[in-house]
Design an enzyme around this catalytic site. Structure first.
Site, PDB file in Angstrom:
ATOM      1  N   GLN A 109      -3.723 -21.142  18.815  1.00  9.22           N
ATOM      2  CA  GLN A 109      -4.605 -19.931  18.254  1.00  9.22           C
ATOM      3  C   GLN A 109      -4.400 -18.726  19.049  1.00  9.22           C
ATOM      4  O   GLN A 109      -5.185 -18.067  18.740  1.00  9.22           O
ATOM      5  CB  GLN A 109      -6.043 -20.605  18.521  1.00  9.22           C
ATOM      6  CG  GLN A 109      -5.683 -21.588  17.594  1.00  9.22           C
ATOM      7  CD  GLN A 109      -7.224 -22.889  17.123  1.00  9.22           C
ATOM      8  OE1 GLN A 109      -8.394 -21.727  17.736  1.00  9.22           O
ATOM      9  NE2 GLN A 109      -7.473 -23.717  16.593  1.00  9.22           N
ATOM     10  N   THR A 156       1.375  -5.133   4.203  1.00  3.11           N
ATOM     11  CA  THR A 156       1.561  -4.978   5.538  1.00  3.11           C
ATOM     12  C   THR A 156       0.525  -6.473   5.833  1.00  3.11           C
ATOM     13  O   THR A 156       1.052  -7.141   6.988  1.00  3.11           O
ATOM     14  CB  THR A 156       0.501  -4.175   6.832  1.00  3.11           C
ATOM     15  OG1 THR A 156      -0.899  -4.022   5.644  1.00  3.11           O
ATOM     16  CG2 THR A 156       1.112  -2.595   6.292  1.00  3.11           C
ATOM     17  N   ASP A 157      -0.026  -6.831   4.832  1.00  4.13           N
ATOM     18  CA  ASP A 157      -0.770  -7.952   5.220  1.00  4.13           C
ATOM     19  C   ASP A 157       0.193  -9.591   5.697  1.00  4.13           C
ATOM     20  O   ASP A 157       0.750 -10.137   6.072  1.00  4.13           O
ATOM     21  CB  ASP A 157      -1.274  -9.005   3.971  1.00  4.13           C
ATOM     22  CG  ASP A 157      -2.527  -8.270   3.608  1.00  4.13           C
ATOM     23  OD1 ASP A 157      -3.098  -6.673   4.392  1.00  4.13           O
ATOM     24  OD2 ASP A 157      -3.341  -7.982   2.154  1.00  4.13           O
ATOM     25  N   THR A 172       0.449  -1.109   0.312  1.00  2.00           N
ATOM     26  CA  THR A 172       0.340  -0.306   0.082  1.00  2.00           C
ATOM     27  C   THR A 172       0.985   1.153  -0.423  1.00  2.00           C
ATOM     28  O   THR A 172       0.249   2.580  -0.548  1.00  2.00           O
ATOM     29  CB  THR A 172      -0.984   0.287   0.593  1.00  2.00           C
ATOM     30  OG1 THR A 172      -2.094  -1.483   0.978  1.00  2.00           O
ATOM     31  CG2 THR A 172      -1.897   1.468   1.264  1.00  2.00           C
ATOM     32  N   ASP A 219       1.444  -6.448  -4.159  1.00  2.00           N
ATOM     33  CA  ASP A 219       0.364  -6.866  -3.299  1.00  2.00           C
ATOM     34  C   ASP A 219       1.591  -8.305  -1.833  1.00  2.00           C
ATOM     35  O   ASP A 219       1.839  -8.854  -2.734  1.00  2.00           O
ATOM     36  CB  ASP A 219      -0.514  -7.119  -3.870  1.00  2.00           C
ATOM     37  CG  ASP A 219      -1.737  -7.317  -2.234  1.00  2.00           C
ATOM     38  OD1 ASP A 219      -2.820  -6.141  -2.656  1.00  2.00           O
ATOM     39  OD2 ASP A 219      -1.320  -7.642  -1.214  1.00  2.00           O
ATOM     40  N   SER A 220       1.756  -7.917  -0.801  1.00  2.00           N
ATOM     41  CA  SER A 220       2.211  -8.558  -0.089  1.00  2.00           C
ATOM     42  C   SER A 220       1.601  -9.991  -0.033  1.00  2.00           C
ATOM     43  O   SER A 220       2.364 -10.563   0.316  1.00  2.00           O
ATOM     44  CB  SER A 220       2.265  -8.669   1.018  1.00  2.00           C
ATOM     45  OG  SER A 220       1.106  -8.154   1.984  1.00  2.00           O
TER      46      SER A 220
HETATM   47  N1  ASP Z   1      -2.713  -5.696   0.718  1.00  2.00           N
HETATM   48  C1  ASP Z   1      -1.565  -4.769   1.130  1.00  2.00           C
HETATM   49  C2  ASP Z   1      -0.240  -5.890   0.762  1.00  2.00           C
HETATM   50  O1  ASP Z   1      -0.029  -6.548   2.374  1.00  2.00           O
HETATM   51  C3  ASP Z   1      -2.344  -4.431   2.539  1.00  2.00           C
HETATM   52  C4  ASP Z   1      -0.803  -3.131   2.763  1.00  2.00           C
HETATM   53  O2  ASP Z   1      -0.105  -2.781   2.595  1.00  2.00           O
HETATM   54  O3  ASP Z   1      -1.734  -3.002   3.514  1.00  2.00           O
HETATM   55  O4  ASP Z   1       0.655  -5.287   0.194  1.00  2.00           O
END
Ligand code: ASP
Length: 344
Positions: free
Chosen positions: A278, A90-91, A14, A58-59
């Site tokens: 968990q 972030t994902d 992102t 995208d991650s």
């Molecule tokens: N979908 C994005 C990713 O992980 C989300 C992010 O960067 O916050 O690449």
């Protein structure tokens, strides 16, 4: 003022995304277009080089090959820079941080992953502060030694040990947690380093970049009423070498004989089963505490202690890549390789 040299590697995510005119969805674009969003970069007083790791992703598209490519890129540039900042979605950032912590053996320089919940080009972005602070931390040296000598995640004022984190929020700026290990630093008006928790690499040895991972693993999350035929088919996956089993509480699982028998047969086939909890908010596995956990230890299930699923998965891929024999992996998995678990 520092004159440290920092390499910033943009992998996607992102932080560098813009709306794609065709699909109208967010998509990563080359970072050089976005540097204009960071006019205060020169104030850090470091020599900063930006590099895109292509193709930008995208991650959600990370995998073992991606982690190995990234580790190699850091390895190739290791002697040329004082610190590294990885811009990443972030994902799956916690998986990448965990994987790098295993792949970069003897790491003695900062490797700090960061990203953002809102793109850099957006007015309320969290990306600007995340990237500036991550670079400032990577450039922080004391007595000619880097303050940070491990793989970290910096996000929303907090510096975490990377292999202890997971993404716990999809909308708050504070997106990461490290429930079983304290923060390494906090950024307020000053940057406060919690030195007793920061790894110090001593003696400093040459960096070893590992380039093998084996992804023949599975994650099985138990739930009340989980079907036996489902478990049977996952456990019978061809080539499967290890399973991360997410259990209840301190590592408890159903006690029905059919399930125990399946676990026993799987372990006897040489497949490793690692028990992680968990309970994402804290605590770890103690298989002797309840009868519902003890039977797992009795059939040879291994303890993941307080490892995150992210650390357990990438550690298994790493160890399986290093050793042909599961017996060797078994000896290593329950011990800490680089601070990813605590043994009381
Ligand atoms: N979908 C994005 C990713 O992980 C989300 C992010 O960067 O916050 O690449």
């Amino acid at each position: 003022m520092s004159n440290r040299s920092i390499l910033v590697i943009y992998t996607g995510g992102t932080i560098g995304m813009m709306v794609d005119p065709e699909s109208k969805a967010l998509k990563p674009f080359e970072f050089k277009n976005l540097q204009q969003q960071l006019p205060m970069l020169p104030l850090i007083g470091a020599d900063i080089t930006f590099k895109d790791m292509l193709p930008l992703i995208d991650s959600s598209d990370t995998n073992a090959d991606f982690w190995i490519r990234l580790a190699k890129m850091i390895g190739e540039e290791y002697d040329h820079y004082d610190g590294f900042v990885i811009l990443h979605g972030t994902d799956t950032m916690a998986y990448t941080a965990s994987a790098l912590s295993f792949l970069l053996e003897n790491l003695a320089k900062p490797v700090i992953l960061t990203g953002s919940q809102l793109p850099l080009g957006v007015i309320r972005t969290d990306g600007r502060r995340n990237i500036l602070n991550a670079i400032a931390i990577a450039a922080e040296y004391k007595d000619d030694k880097p303050m940070i000598q491990e793989v970290c995640i910096y996000f929303q004022n907090n510096l975490y040990r990377g292999n202890r984190t997971y993404k716990d929020n999809a909308s708050r700026f504070n997106a990461f947690s490290s429930p079983n290990y304290p923060k390494l630093a906090e950024v307020n008006t000053n940057i406060e380093y919690h030195k007793s928790f920061i790894h110090v690499e001593e003696p400093v040895k040459p960096l070893v970049v590992h380039d093998k991972m084996d992804d023949n693993i599975a994650i099985v999350k138990l739930y009340p009423g989980i079907r036996h035929d489902f478990l049977q088919s996952v456990f019978a996956t061809p080539g499967l070498r290890a399973i991360v089993m997410e259990t209840f509480g301190v590592g408890n699982a159903p006690t029905n004989p059919e399930f125990i028998q399946l676990l026993k047969e799987t372990v006897n086939k040489g497949i490793l089963i690692v028990n992680v909890t968990q309970c994402k908010g804290g605590g770890g596995v103690e298989m002797g505490r309840y009868l519902t956990g003890k039977h797992l230890a009795d059939v040879g299930i291994l303890s993941g202690h307080d490892m995150t699923t992210e650390a357990a998965v990438t550690k298994l891929m790493f160890l399986l890549g290093q050793y042909q024999s599961n017996e060797k992996v078994k000896q290593k998995i329950e011990n800490s390789l680089c601070g990813e678990l605590t043994i009381e």
